[in-house]
Design a protein around this motif. Sequence first.
Motif, PDB file in Angstrom:
ATOM      1  N   ASN A 117       8.238 -16.218  -8.980  1.00 55.52           N
ATOM      2  CA  ASN A 117       9.163 -15.097  -9.120  1.00 55.52           C
ATOM      3  C   ASN A 117       8.486 -13.899  -9.782  1.00 55.52           C
ATOM      4  O   ASN A 117       8.688 -12.745  -9.369  1.00 55.52           O
ATOM      5  CB  ASN A 117      10.391 -15.516  -9.920  1.00 55.52           C
ATOM      6  N   ASP A 118       7.693 -14.170 -10.822  1.00 58.99           N
ATOM      7  CA  ASP A 118       7.005 -13.070 -11.500  1.00 58.99           C
ATOM      8  C   ASP A 118       6.015 -12.381 -10.569  1.00 58.99           C
ATOM      9  O   ASP A 118       5.947 -11.143 -10.509  1.00 58.99           O
ATOM     10  CB  ASP A 118       6.278 -13.583 -12.741  1.00 58.99           C
ATOM     11  N   ALA A 119       5.248 -13.174  -9.850  1.00 57.11           N
ATOM     12  CA  ALA A 119       4.231 -12.600  -8.972  1.00 57.11           C
ATOM     13  C   ALA A 119       4.850 -11.862  -7.788  1.00 57.11           C
ATOM     14  O   ALA A 119       4.276 -10.882  -7.289  1.00 57.11           O
ATOM     15  CB  ALA A 119       3.290 -13.690  -8.478  1.00 57.11           C
ATOM     16  N   LYS A 120       6.025 -12.299  -7.344  1.00 50.62           N
ATOM     17  CA  LYS A 120       6.663 -11.656  -6.192  1.00 50.62           C
ATOM     18  C   LYS A 120       7.019 -10.202  -6.470  1.00 50.62           C
ATOM     19  O   LYS A 120       7.221  -9.415  -5.543  1.00 50.62           O
ATOM     20  CB  LYS A 120       7.910 -12.440  -5.785  1.00 50.62           C
ATOM     21  N   GLU A 121       7.121  -9.848  -7.747  1.00 46.16           N
ATOM     22  CA  GLU A 121       7.390  -8.451  -8.081  1.00 46.16           C
ATOM     23  C   GLU A 121       6.251  -7.539  -7.611  1.00 46.16           C
ATOM     24  O   GLU A 121       6.433  -6.334  -7.463  1.00 46.16           O
ATOM     25  CB  GLU A 121       7.596  -8.312  -9.588  1.00 46.16           C
ATOM     26  N   LEU A 122       5.074  -8.132  -7.378  1.00 47.44           N
ATOM     27  CA  LEU A 122       3.936  -7.359  -6.886  1.00 47.44           C
ATOM     28  C   LEU A 122       3.994  -7.122  -5.382  1.00 47.44           C
ATOM     29  O   LEU A 122       3.244  -6.295  -4.866  1.00 47.44           O
ATOM     30  CB  LEU A 122       2.631  -8.097  -7.200  1.00 47.44           C
ATOM     31  N   SER A 123       4.861  -7.845  -4.687  1.00 47.66           N
ATOM     32  CA  SER A 123       4.844  -7.797  -3.222  1.00 47.66           C
ATOM     33  C   SER A 123       5.131  -6.401  -2.679  1.00 47.66           C
ATOM     34  O   SER A 123       4.530  -5.969  -1.691  1.00 47.66           O
ATOM     35  CB  SER A 123       5.837  -8.810  -2.643  1.00 47.66           C
ATOM     36  N   GLY A 124       6.049  -5.679  -3.325  1.00 47.97           N
ATOM     37  CA  GLY A 124       6.342  -4.323  -2.879  1.00 47.97           C
ATOM     38  C   GLY A 124       5.152  -3.402  -3.038  1.00 47.97           C
ATOM     39  O   GLY A 124       4.826  -2.608  -2.137  1.00 47.97           O
ATOM     40  N   PHE A 125       4.498  -3.519  -4.168  1.00 45.20           N
ATOM     41  CA  PHE A 125       3.283  -2.735  -4.395  1.00 45.20           C
ATOM     42  C   PHE A 125       2.218  -3.064  -3.357  1.00 45.20           C
ATOM     43  O   PHE A 125       1.565  -2.160  -2.808  1.00 45.20           O
ATOM     44  CB  PHE A 125       2.753  -3.003  -5.807  1.00 45.20           C
ATOM     45  N   ILE A 126       2.022  -4.350  -3.061  1.00 45.85           N
ATOM     46  CA  ILE A 126       0.990  -4.756  -2.109  1.00 45.85           C
ATOM     47  C   ILE A 126       1.284  -4.202  -0.721  1.00 45.85           C
ATOM     48  O   ILE A 126       0.387  -3.736  -0.011  1.00 45.85           O
ATOM     49  CB  ILE A 126       0.858  -6.288  -2.091  1.00 45.85           C
ATOM     50  N   ARG A 127       2.562  -4.232  -0.309  1.00 48.28           N
ATOM     51  CA  ARG A 127       2.925  -3.689   1.010  1.00 48.28           C
ATOM     52  C   ARG A 127       2.614  -2.197   1.099  1.00 48.28           C
ATOM     53  O   ARG A 127       2.148  -1.713   2.137  1.00 48.28           O
ATOM     54  CB  ARG A 127       4.409  -3.937   1.289  1.00 48.28           C
ATOM     55  N   ARG A 128       2.890  -1.476   0.049  1.00 42.77           N
ATOM     56  CA  ARG A 128       2.631  -0.024   0.071  1.00 42.77           C
ATOM     57  C   ARG A 128       1.142   0.288  -0.011  1.00 42.77           C
ATOM     58  O   ARG A 128       0.656   1.238   0.605  1.00 42.77           O
ATOM     59  CB  ARG A 128       3.369   0.647  -1.101  1.00 42.77           C
ATOM     60  N   PHE A 129       0.422  -0.535  -0.750  1.00 36.65           N
ATOM     61  CA  PHE A 129      -0.988  -0.303  -1.003  1.00 36.65           C
ATOM     62  C   PHE A 129      -1.867  -0.672   0.191  1.00 36.65           C
ATOM     63  O   PHE A 129      -2.859   0.012   0.491  1.00 36.65           O
ATOM     64  CB  PHE A 129      -1.379  -1.117  -2.245  1.00 36.65           C
ATOM     65  N   SER A 130      -1.536  -1.750   0.876  1.00 35.46           N
ATOM     66  CA  SER A 130      -2.414  -2.321   1.904  1.00 35.46           C
ATOM     67  C   SER A 130      -2.799  -1.348   3.015  1.00 35.46           C
ATOM     68  O   SER A 130      -3.979  -1.272   3.398  1.00 35.46           O
ATOM     69  CB  SER A 130      -1.778  -3.581   2.492  1.00 35.46           C
ATOM     70  N   PRO A 131      -1.869  -0.556   3.606  1.00 41.60           N
ATOM     71  CA  PRO A 131      -2.279   0.360   4.679  1.00 41.60           C
ATOM     72  C   PRO A 131      -3.324   1.385   4.232  1.00 41.60           C
ATOM     73  O   PRO A 131      -4.228   1.731   4.997  1.00 41.60           O
ATOM     74  CB  PRO A 131      -0.972   1.050   5.076  1.00 41.60           C
ATOM     75  N   HIS A 132      -3.225   1.855   2.990  1.00 41.77           N
ATOM     76  CA  HIS A 132      -4.195   2.829   2.488  1.00 41.77           C
ATOM     77  C   HIS A 132      -5.581   2.190   2.355  1.00 41.77           C
ATOM     78  O   HIS A 132      -6.600   2.813   2.690  1.00 41.77           O
ATOM     79  CB  HIS A 132      -3.728   3.371   1.137  1.00 41.77           C
ATOM     80  N   LEU A 133      -5.609   0.948   1.878  1.00 45.20           N
ATOM     81  CA  LEU A 133      -6.889   0.258   1.751  1.00 45.20           C
ATOM     82  C   LEU A 133      -7.493  -0.013   3.121  1.00 45.20           C
ATOM     83  O   LEU A 133      -8.705   0.164   3.328  1.00 45.20           O
ATOM     84  CB  LEU A 133      -6.725  -1.048   0.979  1.00 45.20           C
ATOM     85  N   GLU A 134      -6.673  -0.438   4.072  1.00 47.36           N
ATOM     86  CA  GLU A 134      -7.180  -0.729   5.410  1.00 47.36           C
ATOM     87  C   GLU A 134      -7.807   0.511   6.042  1.00 47.36           C
ATOM     88  O   GLU A 134      -8.853   0.432   6.710  1.00 47.36           O
ATOM     89  CB  GLU A 134      -6.053  -1.280   6.281  1.00 47.36           C
ATOM     90  N   LYS A 135      -7.187   1.664   5.838  1.00 47.64           N
ATOM     91  CA  LYS A 135      -7.759   2.903   6.369  1.00 47.64           C
ATOM     92  C   LYS A 135      -9.112   3.183   5.737  1.00 47.64           C
ATOM     93  O   LYS A 135     -10.071   3.567   6.417  1.00 47.64           O
ATOM     94  CB  LYS A 135      -6.802   4.069   6.115  1.00 47.64           C
ATOM     95  N   ALA A 136      -9.205   2.995   4.419  1.00 47.20           N
ATOM     96  CA  ALA A 136     -10.476   3.249   3.730  1.00 47.20           C
ATOM     97  C   ALA A 136     -11.556   2.288   4.199  1.00 47.20           C
ATOM     98  O   ALA A 136     -12.716   2.681   4.423  1.00 47.20           O
ATOM     99  CB  ALA A 136     -10.271   3.131   2.223  1.00 47.20           C
ATOM    100  N   LEU A 137     -11.207   1.020   4.364  1.00 43.15           N
ATOM    101  CA  LEU A 137     -12.193   0.029   4.811  1.00 43.15           C
ATOM    102  C   LEU A 137     -12.619   0.281   6.248  1.00 43.15           C
ATOM    103  O   LEU A 137     -13.777   0.066   6.614  1.00 43.15           O
ATOM    104  CB  LEU A 137     -11.608  -1.379   4.670  1.00 43.15           C
TER     105      LEU A 137
END
Length: 359
Positions: A117-137
């Motif tokens: 439950n605690d870690a799932k709070e990061l899921s929203g951040f990860i969803r928003r962050f991932s497309p930006h990282l993929e573009k950079a990579l």
Amino acid sequence: MSSAALAYSLILYCRPGFENECAAEASALAGRRGISGFAKTTPQSGYVHYVLHDAVNWLDLAEALPFNDWVFPRQRVIGVGRIDDLPERDRVTPIADAVAELGLRVGRVWGETADTNDAKELSGFIRRFSPHLEKALTRQGSLKPRHDDWPTLHLFFRSASSVDIGLTLPHDASPWPMGIARLRMPRAAPSRSTLKLAEAFMALMSREEQQSTLRAGLKAVDLGAAPGGWTLQFAERGLHVTAVDNGPIADSVLDTGMVEHVRADGFAWRPQRRVEWMVCDMVEQPSRVAQLVADWVATGRCQRSIFNLKLPMKKRWEEIERCRKLIDQRMRLHDDKYVLRMKHLYHDREEITAYLARV
């Protein structure tokens, strides 16, 4: 595709509460392969970090400890780096720089966290962050999305500022992010246990095995079938199923027209003719179930089986090893070559699911 990155650890995603079992398995498997290290665990964290004493080529480590050999990890990731001080305003740049420095070339990127439950709070951040990282990579040439046979880059976030960088090969890993199978509940299913068998087909069998053995017209037996969740998985694929249980089978399952309900004890009943499949989800001592299944497969009553082993509260890893030995001893009596795969599936709780087949 990178082959030179050095592995420093194993990152093992597991069901929260099973960290000790996962650590015991890691120590046992690594010890058998001559790999030196130690397990770091935190109760209810949903993961285990197995730290290597000596860095090795990540592909060599993957080959020595293939994913199919593991039971408790939902995913086994080879850790090749870690960043503990990601800046809040720009997390993309340090990760992209680390990937470039490691010389990685990958086919996809999965941002992941523990299943708590605690870690799932990061899921929203990860969803928003991932497309930006993929573009950079992609811009720097580290990510080639159409290269399906290239490694998967796993970014395991322990927090928004701490990330482990890891790798897997597509054919040597769970096919699902975080090792979690997101499956739809069939309309006619009388219980959620049906999802356990659906996941087992995908997690424990290759596509070729599924295509050749889950064909319409083949015969299956479901021991301890009531209310029919496992039976339904076969019936909807066109297999003829004998559902063995003194309890009732749901009308929605019987209405498929593919099921014969036999009221009998699953441990005593035997088929008149050989069948392709026997499955078993009975609540019983794991050693007794292991012996029953091995007897069916070894004597040719069925060609293959998927079954559950309900684990004790303590010494779960030891009980699994005991069941392995029982199955091996029974199969060797007939000089049979066989395959045995075991997994603590996402839809499992205090049990594991296993696949046994003659080859």
